[in-house]
Motif scaffolding. Structure first.
Motif, mmCIF file in Angstrom:
data_model
loop_
_atom_site.group_PDB
_atom_site.id
_atom_site.type_symbol
_atom_site.label_atom_id
_atom_site.label_comp_id
_atom_site.label_asym_id
_atom_site.label_seq_id
_atom_site.Cartn_x
_atom_site.Cartn_y
_atom_site.Cartn_z
ATOM 1 N N MET A 45 0.807 -1.221 0.000
ATOM 2 C CA MET A 45 0.000 0.000 0.000
ATOM 3 C C MET A 45 0.842 1.276 0.000
ATOM 4 O O MET A 45 0.377 2.310 -0.464
ATOM 5 C CB MET A 45 -0.937 0.006 1.196
ATOM 6 C CG MET A 45 -2.099 -0.916 1.031
ATOM 7 S SD MET A 45 -3.191 -0.731 2.413
ATOM 8 C CE MET A 45 -4.447 -1.871 1.979
ATOM 9 N N ALA A 48 1.489 2.329 -3.579
ATOM 10 C CA ALA A 48 0.204 2.730 -4.156
ATOM 11 C C ALA A 48 -0.216 4.100 -3.635
ATOM 12 O O ALA A 48 -0.743 4.922 -4.385
ATOM 13 C CB ALA A 48 -0.861 1.687 -3.831
ATOM 14 N N THR A 49 0.038 4.354 -2.375
ATOM 15 C CA THR A 49 -0.291 5.653 -1.785
ATOM 16 C C THR A 49 0.545 6.754 -2.421
ATOM 17 O O THR A 49 0.032 7.833 -2.734
ATOM 18 C CB THR A 49 -0.058 5.611 -0.259
ATOM 19 O OG1 THR A 49 -0.835 4.558 0.288
ATOM 20 C CG2 THR A 49 -0.445 6.912 0.385
#
Length: 183
Positions: A45, A48-49
């Motif tokens: 994540m 992706a962030t």
């Protein structure tokens, strides 16, 4: 002065054997099995962030939105695993060791034990302290089956003075039957 023999079953393993014999997981095992994917999800994540952050910058509060999304994904994953493992039966069998424990520095080596017919049960994952295994010795083994692999919960030698305390009790059979019918 005589030297006392070293007990191959550490206190933490004894606690796990006594809990697993009823068909349950210890709180430590429960936390380990449910939290297992969290680190992987966080590692995935973060990039992706970073990638989505520029697109979210147009919104008023991108940080709160991203934090909310990450929290929701983590909670859904944790709840799904908790429900799944609440219904997973604990399995019990007696197996024999044909080789001893791997050295401490070879932590990636799986635990390999054999049944009466010579078929190997391989435990790549374990929710127990590192077991001390002696070749030629038989062990009482509690484990979970997950997607083609076995997860070692606890094991103790069958010739140990406390081995009778570690055998499955009447609650184990009841839970096992109920959980195998739900699968």
């Amino acid at each position: 002065m005589t030297k006392l023999p070293r007990d191959t079953v550490v206190p933490e393993m004894r606690e796990r054997l006594l809990t697993n014999r009823t068909g349950k997981l210890t709180p430590a095992q429960w936390v380990d099995v449910v939290m297992q994917p969290v680190i992987t999800l966080l590692v995935l994540m973060i990039p992706a962030t970073v990638v989505l952050w520029t697109r979210l910058a147009l919104l008023l509060r991108p940080g709160l939105l991203v934090l909310g999304i990450i929290t929701a994904v983590l909670l859904v994953t944790l709840v799904a695993r908790a429900v799944r493992y609440a219904r997973t039966p604990v399995h019990y069998t007696t197996l024999e060791a044909k080789a001893g424990s791997a050295p401490f520095w070879m932590f990636w080596k799986p635990v390999r034990l054999y049944d009466e017919t010579g078929n190997a049960l391989i435990f790549r994952k374990r929710l127990s302290p590192r077991p001390i295994i002696t070749p030629g010795r038989r062990y009482q083994v509690y484990y979970l089956k997950e997607a083609g692999e076995n997860i070692l919960l606890s094991l103790g030698p069958t010739d140990h003075p406390d081995a009778a305390q570690w055998e499955p009790d009447r609650f184990f059979q009841t839970r096992h039957k109920r959980r195998t019918q739900q699968e």
